[in-house]
Motif scaffolding. Structure first.
Motif, short mmCIF file in Angstrom:
data_model
loop_
_atom_site.label_atom_id
_atom_site.label_comp_id
_atom_site.label_asym_id
_atom_site.label_seq_id
_atom_site.Cartn_x
_atom_site.Cartn_y
_atom_site.Cartn_z
N THR A 100 0.84 -1.20 0.00
CA THR A 100 0.00 0.00 0.00
C THR A 100 0.88 1.25 0.00
O THR A 100 0.63 2.20 -0.75
CB THR A 100 -0.94 0.01 1.22
OG1 THR A 100 -1.81 -1.12 1.13
CG2 THR A 100 -1.78 1.27 1.28
N LEU A 105 -2.80 4.59 -3.13
CA LEU A 105 -4.17 4.14 -3.44
C LEU A 105 -4.70 5.03 -4.56
O LEU A 105 -5.24 6.11 -4.31
CB LEU A 105 -5.06 4.21 -2.19
CG LEU A 105 -4.61 3.31 -1.02
CD1 LEU A 105 -5.47 3.56 0.22
CD2 LEU A 105 -4.66 1.83 -1.40
N GLY A 207 -6.59 -0.96 -5.16
CA GLY A 207 -5.77 -2.10 -4.77
C GLY A 207 -5.10 -2.79 -5.94
O GLY A 207 -4.67 -3.93 -5.81
#
Ligand code: HEC
Ligand code: HEC
Length: 503
Positions: A100, A105, A207
């Motif tokens: 991440t 994102l 994702g």
């Protein structure tokens, strides 16, 4: 708090193996050798430097930039994470967090941190796991994602059947445009309205947009949101077929700051489906949500990109505009779009659509199309704000327009004289011009939200052909859009404190 030493020791062993068996949800290369032993003081310092302005000094999601972002930066003390390789309701693995940080994102305010060296990212991961009691001594395992059949053995018909069987369309819509019957009713764990992803906008998957990432989303869910886990409902084989089908819905984005027009002889096409539009290259503009008068954003952004094709015939300019909108709203408030030009004489002055209108900003030349208007009507005027055009205080001059709404998508054609004589102060263009044009979109089904583009240079003059030597200097009637964009960005950053890298 999970023992950090313990976690570090755990990592050295199964890293390579786990990367093969259960590849992480995104692309990061994780090399055990680069992982330093955790030092919370180092992690905390990096957090305060890079993360606190959004996630807050204590990690509670209340940094000073938080209210300008939607979705809001996460409260990292709660232990709810959307993008995991682990079962729903559990914490992510360290690798998930590392990925991440490395990838960010996309389509949200969460930037990517790949410019920080790997060691720093691992220290941040260690610090993150110290923020929430949800991280226990026994880290959860990644869910088994099964075997990738590979694109050659992907069967879109089968994938589509799984999409229907599992009821994805209830939220994401039949064609994946995020326009299912439940779409406008969804609320997340934090009590905020949320929307199903428009699956056709491949660039904005948070994702990751590869089949593997999509399988991971299906088998682990997106915790904190209405997107459930289908681990109990679908076999891994079906999940892969579904993922390849979803992948096939994704369109690319031809994101650009320049739209090249094409010149036609004779009347410009009025029909949005006229094949002559394809003679102009498509240009895509990323749209950004505008903050309200309190400097906040309180609704999800529903329109995220606009595609444009430009034709002209030396007399008039035709724009074909296309954008996704989950509902066809012709009542009040209605779906609407404005094409913004700089009025005559406003060459040097700079204004960002993200901050327009403010008290002292100059007027703009606006061509406003609204789905509520009598069919085929757009109106142009030089105005100080949008509302006077919407409420009819300024009548404006009618411009030729046509619109069609089909399965979550508007296509609107607007034609405007290059040099109108019927609108005082209107932008005067010629066939050699490079014109900054901006776009503003309202979604009647999401009325508190306005989405705007940067200024894009529309190039009316013909493209250079091969072998052609020097060209006449372009006539920049309206000043350079590129420069305007650059300055507008600075204004933005300075004015709003937004330094958001979204992709
Ligand atoms: C410009 C604002 C901003 C900054 C700076 C920022 N974040 Fe975020 N972050 C966000 C937003 C917004 C979200 C929520 C996105 C969502 O819910 O889809 C988020 C989400 C997250 C998540 C949750 C991911 C998940 O799976 O749910 C983690 C972890 C995270 N950020 C860590 C960090 C770390 C560590 C830093 C500093 C290196 C950082 N963020 C810096 C805005 C920011
Ligand atoms: C109850 C409504 C609902 C259903 C049913 C649903 N989704 Fe979602 N989906 C959502 C929401 C809401 C989001 C956005 C979550 C967020 O990031 O805030 C989402 C996001 C996604 C994403 C984007 C993840 C990313 O990386 O940004 C994918 C892919 C996805 N869904 C696929 C599916 C598939 C395939 C199905 C059927 C198996 C499905 N969804 C069923 C509500 C739903």
């Amino acid at each position: 708090m999970r023992s950090l030493v313990h976690r570090a020791a755990l990592l050295l062993l199964p890293l390579v193996e786990s990367a093969v068996l259960v590849a992480p949800s995104a692309v990061a290369e994780t090399i055990a050798g680069h992982r330093p032993s955790p030092d919370l003081a180092v992690g905390r310092a990096a957090y305060q430097q890079h993360c606190a302005r959004c996630h807050g000094v204590e990690g509670r999601g209340d940094g000073y930039d938080a209210k300008r972002l939607y979705p809001r930066p996460r409260d990292l003390t709660e232990g709810i994470f959307k993008f995991r390789s682990t079962a729903t309701g559990t914490t992510p693995t360290d690798e998930d967090l590392f990925n991440t940080l490395t990838n960010g994102l996309p389509g949200t305010g969460m930037p990517d941190w790949s410019h920080l060296d790997e060691g720093a990212r691992w220290q941040l991961v260690a610090y993150l796991t110290s923020l929430s009691a949800a991280f226990t001594d026994a880290p959860p395992e990644s869910v088994n994602l099964g075997t990738d059949p590979g694109p050659k053995r992907a069967d879109h018909a089968q994938g589509h059947a799984v999409y229907e069987k599992l009821g994805c369309a209830a939220c994401h819509g039949l064609g994946g445009r995020g326009n299912g019957p439940s779409a406008a009713t969804l609320v997340d764990n934090w009590g905020r309205p949320t929307r199903p992803k428009d699956l056709t906008e491949g660039w904005s998957y948070r994702g990751g947009n590869r089949p593997r990432d999509i399988v991971a989303r299906m088998l682990t869910g997106i915790d904190g949101t209405p997107m459930p886990s289908y681990a109990e409902a679908v076999s891994t084989d079906d999940a892969w077929q579904l993922a390849y089908y979803v992948r096939s819905l994704q369109r690319d984005i031809a994101s650009t700051m320049i739209a090249h027009a094409r010149r036609l002889e004779g009347p410009l096409p009025e029909d949005p489906d006229d094949p002559r539009w394809q003679e102009a290259p498509r240009a895509d503009a990323r749209l950004r949500a505008v903050v309200d008068t309190q400097g906040q954003i309180n609704a999800p952004q529903t329109v995220t990109r606009l595609s444009v094709w430009v034709l002209h015939n030396g007399e008039a300019m035709g724009l074909r505009l296309m954008w996704n909108d989950t509902s066809d709203d012709r009542g009040t408030p209605a779906d609407a779009l404005a094409v913004a030009l700089l009025p005559q004489g406003l060459g040097g002055d700079v204004v960002s659509l993200q901050t327009w209108p403010l008290r002292d900003t100059p007027s703009l030349d606006l061509c406003l199309w609204s789905a509520a208007q009598t069919a085929g009507e757009a109106r142009e005027a030089v105005a100080k704000d949008f509302s006077t055009l919407f409420d009819g205080t300024i009548a404006g001059t009618v411009r030729e327009s046509r619109a069609a709404y089909l399965d979550g998508e508007w296509t609107v054609v607007i034609t405007r004289p290059l040099a109108p004589t019927d609108v005082p102060g209107a932008a005067q263009l010629d066939a050699q011009a490079i014109v900054p044009v901006g776009f503003v979109v309202w979604d009647g089904g999401n009325p508190s939200q306005r989405a705007v583009s940067m200024w894009i240079d529309v190039v009316l003059r013909p493209p250079k052909t091969r072998g052609q030597g020097h060209e006449a200097a372009p006539s920049k009637t309206q000043g350079g859009g590129g420069a305007i964009w650059a300055i507008a960005s600075v204004v933005l950053v300075a004015g709003l404190g937004l330094v958001i890298k979204t992709r």
